[in-house]
Design a protein around this motif. Structure first.
Motif, PDB file in Angstrom:
ATOM      1  N   ASP A 129       6.249   7.394   0.502  1.00  0.00           N
ATOM      2  CA  ASP A 129       6.540   6.562   1.869  1.00  0.00           C
ATOM      3  C   ASP A 129       7.999   5.960   1.888  1.00  0.00           C
ATOM      4  O   ASP A 129       8.440   5.815   2.817  1.00  0.00           O
ATOM      5  CB  ASP A 129       5.425   5.485   2.079  1.00  0.00           C
ATOM      6  N   ILE A 130       8.261   5.601   0.602  1.00  0.00           N
ATOM      7  CA  ILE A 130       9.729   4.786   0.501  1.00  0.00           C
ATOM      8  C   ILE A 130      10.502   5.534  -0.598  1.00  0.00           C
ATOM      9  O   ILE A 130       9.704   5.754  -1.761  1.00  0.00           O
ATOM     10  CB  ILE A 130       9.629   3.284   0.095  1.00  0.00           C
TER      11      ILE A 130
ATOM     12  N   HIS B 125       0.829  -1.284  -0.057  1.00  0.00           N
ATOM     13  CA  HIS B 125       0.069   0.057   0.038  1.00  0.00           C
ATOM     14  C   HIS B 125       0.907   1.318   0.166  1.00  0.00           C
ATOM     15  O   HIS B 125       0.279   2.403  -0.072  1.00  0.00           O
ATOM     16  CB  HIS B 125      -0.844   0.090   1.364  1.00  0.00           C
ATOM     17  N   GLN B 126       2.220   1.188   0.126  1.00  0.00           N
ATOM     18  CA  GLN B 126       3.023   1.949   0.156  1.00  0.00           C
ATOM     19  C   GLN B 126       3.188   2.819  -1.356  1.00  0.00           C
ATOM     20  O   GLN B 126       3.461   2.073  -2.218  1.00  0.00           O
ATOM     21  CB  GLN B 126       4.370   1.927   0.837  1.00  0.00           C
ATOM     22  N   LYS B 127       3.722   4.195  -1.108  1.00  0.00           N
ATOM     23  CA  LYS B 127       3.904   4.863  -2.552  1.00  0.00           C
ATOM     24  C   LYS B 127       5.619   4.888  -2.451  1.00  0.00           C
ATOM     25  O   LYS B 127       6.156   5.233  -1.388  1.00  0.00           O
ATOM     26  CB  LYS B 127       3.467   6.288  -2.451  1.00  0.00           C
TER      27      LYS B 127
ATOM     28  N   ASP C  72       2.439   1.412  -6.476  1.00  0.00           N
ATOM     29  CA  ASP C  72       2.320   3.153  -6.765  1.00  0.00           C
ATOM     30  C   ASP C  72       3.893   3.386  -6.917  1.00  0.00           C
ATOM     31  O   ASP C  72       4.590   3.573  -5.958  1.00  0.00           O
ATOM     32  CB  ASP C  72       1.597   3.835  -5.746  1.00  0.00           C
ATOM     33  N   LEU C  73       4.454   3.602  -8.118  1.00  0.00           N
ATOM     34  CA  LEU C  73       5.676   3.910  -8.357  1.00  0.00           C
ATOM     35  C   LEU C  73       6.092   5.150  -9.142  1.00  0.00           C
ATOM     36  O   LEU C  73       5.419   5.391 -10.049  1.00  0.00           O
ATOM     37  CB  LEU C  73       6.359   2.690  -9.266  1.00  0.00           C
ATOM     38  N   VAL C  74       7.003   5.976  -8.714  1.00  0.00           N
ATOM     39  CA  VAL C  74       7.253   7.258  -9.501  1.00  0.00           C
ATOM     40  C   VAL C  74       8.882   7.349  -9.537  1.00  0.00           C
ATOM     41  O   VAL C  74       9.584   7.168  -8.561  1.00  0.00           O
ATOM     42  CB  VAL C  74       7.113   8.508  -8.609  1.00  0.00           C
TER      43      VAL C  74
ATOM     44  N   HIS D 233       4.990  14.559   9.836  1.00  0.00           N
ATOM     45  CA  HIS D 233       5.652  13.842  10.414  1.00  0.00           C
ATOM     46  C   HIS D 233       5.448  12.289  10.288  1.00  0.00           C
ATOM     47  O   HIS D 233       5.787  11.478  11.152  1.00  0.00           O
ATOM     48  CB  HIS D 233       6.028  14.368  11.782  1.00  0.00           C
ATOM     49  N   LYS D 234       4.685  12.106   9.340  1.00  0.00           N
ATOM     50  CA  LYS D 234       4.180  10.605   8.878  1.00  0.00           C
ATOM     51  C   LYS D 234       5.634   9.860   8.538  1.00  0.00           C
ATOM     52  O   LYS D 234       6.476  10.464   7.704  1.00  0.00           O
ATOM     53  CB  LYS D 234       3.631  10.548   7.713  1.00  0.00           C
ATOM     54  N   LYS D 235       6.132   8.635   9.139  1.00  0.00           N
ATOM     55  CA  LYS D 235       7.189   7.831   8.822  1.00  0.00           C
ATOM     56  C   LYS D 235       7.671   7.829   7.405  1.00  0.00           C
ATOM     57  O   LYS D 235       6.621   7.623   6.514  1.00  0.00           O
ATOM     58  CB  LYS D 235       7.404   6.676   9.575  1.00  0.00           C
ATOM     59  N   ILE D 236       8.691   7.875   6.981  1.00  0.00           N
ATOM     60  CA  ILE D 236       9.321   7.623   5.755  1.00  0.00           C
ATOM     61  C   ILE D 236      10.354   7.025   5.576  1.00  0.00           C
ATOM     62  O   ILE D 236      11.504   6.918   6.773  1.00  0.00           O
ATOM     63  CB  ILE D 236       9.496   9.175   5.055  1.00  0.00           C
TER      64      ILE D 236
END
Length: 438
Positions: free
Chosen positions: A246-247, A184-186, A210-212, A273-276
């Motif tokens: 997120d990553i 579910h992470q971007k 979800d990839l950029v 400040h959501k974790k990354i």
């Protein structure tokens, strides 16, 4: 005569890639080589394992006991190369050493990445291909089936696969620890190098969609997007895009930090400040080390990943010690089975001779014992069978016990002479009948 098992091979430790390329087999060549092997008298059974890191020819045959070079000749003749050029790259194992080597290969203990599982499937494919070409018989059916069992047993009973063994896989494993549901992470990739591609592959294997890809070369970024999906973004928009990720996997050739503490502080404020998770696999580094002081930031660079990898490899090596015990036991079991086969023709012939005598004497006795009921006839027949079986039981057990001893051939010859048994003749007749399709 006992069939000998021989393996001739090269791998990543014994030969450079330019040599391995010359001795690798395409799908078409495998078919041709297996057919070619059937023309060689010494090669009664043949299996060829050909991967990017190894080429191995497994052969079994009675003639290989005295002429193991027949396997070398087969390979060099088929490939049209001179043996002298390759002899320093070859390894050749016979008998129990060949069996143990195959079990090590199937378990991943002989692989470039210790304990990898892909080779087990490749061993299975090689065995199936040889079955299709009718190049396996009793010995290799037993050997390769047991090799597959050994490989599965090692991976099931040891912790050899519990620890990632590549930098890219370590990175994804660490991401898995930070995000409970990775898919579910971007994901954002800065740069488009080989290491970044491998890491993306592992992330996609975990279900990430979800990839950029951000890169100065739009064309290079486009290649990654073609492979894994996602979209391409201009490098100049880096700081605007990072807050959405997120990553972040960073792998550029920039001579300076592209992300420092000041920039990442602003990014984290935009993320509330959501974790990354930041993976810096660039050398020199793309991300300043003091970025990890920011709450919510999880930063790993190549040194961090390498440290985890080295620890994992230590764990794998410990597990490999357990695996070696499994392989040693399985090799001994197979060798015991193989040794027992040495006396099987003698036992079969001995039982056949005893059965002929039993039937002849039974018929003679029943003629003299006129008037017996069917029940009484069956009792007499059962008595004759029991006498024969009891008489043979201890000699058969002793023969099986002696099967592993060096002097068993002498014992076989003595018993053949004592009971006037022609094992080779009987074996030859069986083979002729088999050839005629009987």
């Amino acid at each position: 005569m006992q069939n000998e098992i021989v393996v001739l091979g090269i791998n990543h430790r014994t030969a450079p890639v330019e040599i391995r390329e010359k001795l690798s087999f395409t799908e078409k060549e495998l078919d041709q080589a297996l057919s070619f092997s059937s023309e060689k008298d010494e090669l009664e059974e043949t299996v060829i394992i050909s991967t990017c890191n190894r080429t191995e020819i497994y052969c079994a045959g009675a003639g290989l006991k005295k002429n193991s070079d027949a396997v070398v000749s087969f390979l060099t003749d088929f490939k049209g190369i001179r043996e002298e050029k390759m002899k320093d790259c070859f390894y050749l194992y016979q008998g129990q050493e060949a069996v143990e080597h195959l079990f090590n290969v199937a378990a991943g203990l002989d692989s470039m990445v210790l304990g990898e599982t892909q080779i087990l499937g490749q061993v299975k494919e090689a065995y199936q291909k040889s079955m299709e070409k009718q190049r396996v018989d009793t010995i290799f059916h037993a050997l390769f089936r047991q090799a597959l069992v050994v490989g599965k047993r090692v991976h099931r009973e040891t912790a050899i696969n519990d620890h990632p063994a590549s930098v890219s896989y370590v990175a994804v494993s660490l991401a898995n620890q930070i995000f409970p549901v990775l898919k579910h992470q971007k994901v954002m990739v800065v740069g488009a190098g080989e290491m970044a591609q491998l890491t993306i592959k592992h992330l996609c294997d975990e279900g990430v969609k979800d990839l950029v890809v951000v890169n100065r070369s739009i064309q290079q970024a486009g290649k990654l997007v073609e492979l894994f999906g996602g979209r391409v973004e201009d490098y100049n928009r880096l700081l605007q895009i990072i807050p959405q990720a997120d990553i972040v996997i960073s792998s550029t050739s920039a001579p300076h930090f592209i992300l420092n503490k000041e920039k990442m502080t602003r990014v984290m404020e935009q993320r509330n400040h959501k974790k990354i998770f930041l993976i810096d696999i660039a050398v020199p580094r793309d991300i300043a080390p003091d970025v990890r002081e920011i709450p919510g930031v999880n930063l790993y660079n190549m040194d961090d990943l390498q440290a985890v990898l080295e620890n994992n490899m230590k764990e794998r090596k410990l597990a490999a010690k357990q695996a070696e015990k499994v392989i040693s036991q399985e090799t001994e079991d197979f060798q015991n089975w193989l040794n027992t086969r040495r006396v099987v023709p003698l036992i079969t012939a001995l039982r056949a001779r005893a059965e002929d005598i039993r039937r002849e004497q039974l018929e003679s006795a029943l003629e003299k014992l006129n008037g017996l009921s069917e029940k009484e006839k069956k009792t007499v027949e059962r008595l004759s069978k029991n006498i024969m079986n009891d008489l043979l039981r201890i000699p058969v057990l002793r023969l099986k016990e002696k099967a592993a001893e060096k002097d068993v051939e002498g014992c076989i010859a003595s018993l053949c002479e004592l009971f006037s048994l022609d094992i080779e003749g009987e074996q030859g007749e069986k083979e002729k009948k088999s050839d005629r399709g009987f």
